[in-house]
Scaffold this motif. Structure first.
Motif, PDB file in Angstrom:
ATOM      1  N   TYR A  66       0.207  -0.885  -0.333  1.00 44.62           N
ATOM      2  CA  TYR A  66       0.187   0.050  -0.387  1.00 44.62           C
ATOM      3  C   TYR A  66       1.133   0.791   0.408  1.00 44.62           C
ATOM      4  N   ASP A  67       1.968   1.119   0.721  1.00 46.88           N
ATOM      5  CA  ASP A  67       3.061   2.553   0.932  1.00 46.88           C
ATOM      6  C   ASP A  67       3.469   2.988  -0.415  1.00 46.88           C
ATOM      7  N   ARG A  68       3.963   1.648  -0.855  1.00 48.68           N
ATOM      8  CA  ARG A  68       4.423   1.823  -2.529  1.00 48.68           C
ATOM      9  C   ARG A  68       3.678   2.061  -3.219  1.00 48.68           C
ATOM     10  N   GLY A  69       2.726   2.000  -3.128  1.00 44.52           N
ATOM     11  CA  GLY A  69       1.394   2.453  -4.575  1.00 44.52           C
ATOM     12  C   GLY A  69       0.868   3.243  -4.213  1.00 44.52           C
ATOM     13  N   HIS A  70       1.201   4.151  -2.926  1.00 40.49           N
ATOM     14  CA  HIS A  70      -0.141   4.898  -2.585  1.00 40.49           C
ATOM     15  C   HIS A  70       1.516   6.469  -2.298  1.00 40.49           C
ATOM     16  N   GLY A  71       2.389   6.081  -2.238  1.00 38.85           N
ATOM     17  CA  GLY A  71       2.757   7.321  -1.676  1.00 38.85           C
ATOM     18  C   GLY A  71       3.862   7.408  -0.341  1.00 38.85           C
TER      19      GLY A  71
END
Length: 325
Positions: A66-71
């Motif tokens: 999630y962190d990688r995909g949402h900055g």
């Protein structure tokens, strides 16, 4: 939910910082469950959002993705026993911006038979977004990736709204294209050469009739009151503007539209299809995006089918007058 530039992040829904430890995240989730549970006076919609947020960040693996995909990849955290490896992931915000999971870039072309299509869905709003994003960032500032989720999250709401609407138009265009070769669609059609903002996102011609469609993302629930959309994120008069633009194109092309359709994200509408009656003589339907193909295939209530020579005549008339923004 969580896929729009206007959406609250999973961390915002859980009311905790993105760099919180995994244990603090778990505590926040349990607290938010108690606060939002319908049996204790909470909001059922928010209760579901809290559960969905936990699904996205409740494990080390899910949180890292999630962190990688949402900055959020730079908001380093240290899940218990993980030594911090789960939170940072690979790469920084530049990698996040290139992650296809953000969904903020045009999709690859599909070679299957499609509806005949003219114009560039979402193109005008994307261009406006890029221009204003560079102005907001400041003269001389180099933006390696203007769609980087971390950058978008910090932008003013009006910029997020432009990008969200462009994505909404592109999503509807993909659905319309799947209707097949019996349909013709024009995207980003100018209704008034003096005002580029007054446009029709989509004109769809097929056996079920001729329809004008508006694709929107207000970033939250919307409902109808007195023939117009209302909601926390709704500005202006979307239905009124859509009907006005439709009438302008109809006069110029000397054609009659079967109705107009407002398309919103599924989670923002209480019902899949809501035919609200006529606005200034034009039948109007408010639909969830997942129901758009159903509406365009069957048509609105009372609309007559178009076929044969009439279909060819309407297409010819439109093609002769359509101009794109």
């Amino acid at each position: 939910m969580f896929d729009s530039p206007l959406s609250a992040s999973a961390y915002e829904v859980l009311q905790i910082d993105a760099d919180a430890s995994h244990e603090d995240l778990r505590k926040a989730y349990r607290l938010r469950l108690r606060q939002t549970h319908p049996d204790t006076g909470g909001d059922a919609v928010v209760f579901v959002q809290v559960q969905r947020a936990w699904e996205l960040v409740g494990t080390v693996e899910a949180r890292a993705a999630y962190d990688r995909g949402h900055g959020f990849a730079d908001a380093r955290y240290a899940p218990d026993g993980a030594g911090g490896a789960g939170g940072a992931g690979a790469g920084g915000t530049g990698g996040a911006g290139a992650d296809a999971s953000s969904g903020w870039r045009p999709r690859p072309a599909d070679t299957r038979p499609r509806a005949r299509s003219f114009g560039h869905p979402g193109g005008w709003r994307r261009e406006r977004y890029l221009t204003l994003m560079r102005e907001w960032a400041g003269r001389g500032t180099e933006l390696a990736d203007p769609y980087d989720p971390a950058l978008v999250r910090t932008a003013p709401r009006e910029l997020k709204r432009l990008l969200a609407d462009a994505l909404a138009e592109e999503a509807s265009a993909r659905i319309i294209a799947d209707l097949g070769m019996g349909y013709t669609v024009w995207h980003d059609v100018a209704a008034d050469p003096r005002d580029a903002a007054l446009k029709l996102d989509h004109i769809v011609l097929g056996p079920s009739g001729l329809y004008a469609a508006l694709s929107e993302d207000f970033g939250g629930p919307a409902r109808v009151r007195r023939g117009e959309l209302i909601g926390d994120g709704v500005t202006g008069a979307p239905i009124g503007d859509l009907v006005a633009a439709t009438r302008a194109v109809a006069r110029a092309a000397r054609v009659r539209f079967s109705g107009v359709v407002v398309v919103l994200p599924d989670e923002d509408l209480a019902t899949a299809i809501d035919e609200i009656g006529k606005v200034r003589g034009q039948p109007v339907a408010i639909v969830r995006r997942s129901a758009l193909s159903t509406v365009l295939r069957r048509g609105l209530t009372g609309a007559r089918d178009i076929g044969g020579n009439e279909l060819f005549d309407v297409r010819t008339r439109l093609q002769s007058v359509v101009r794109f923004v």
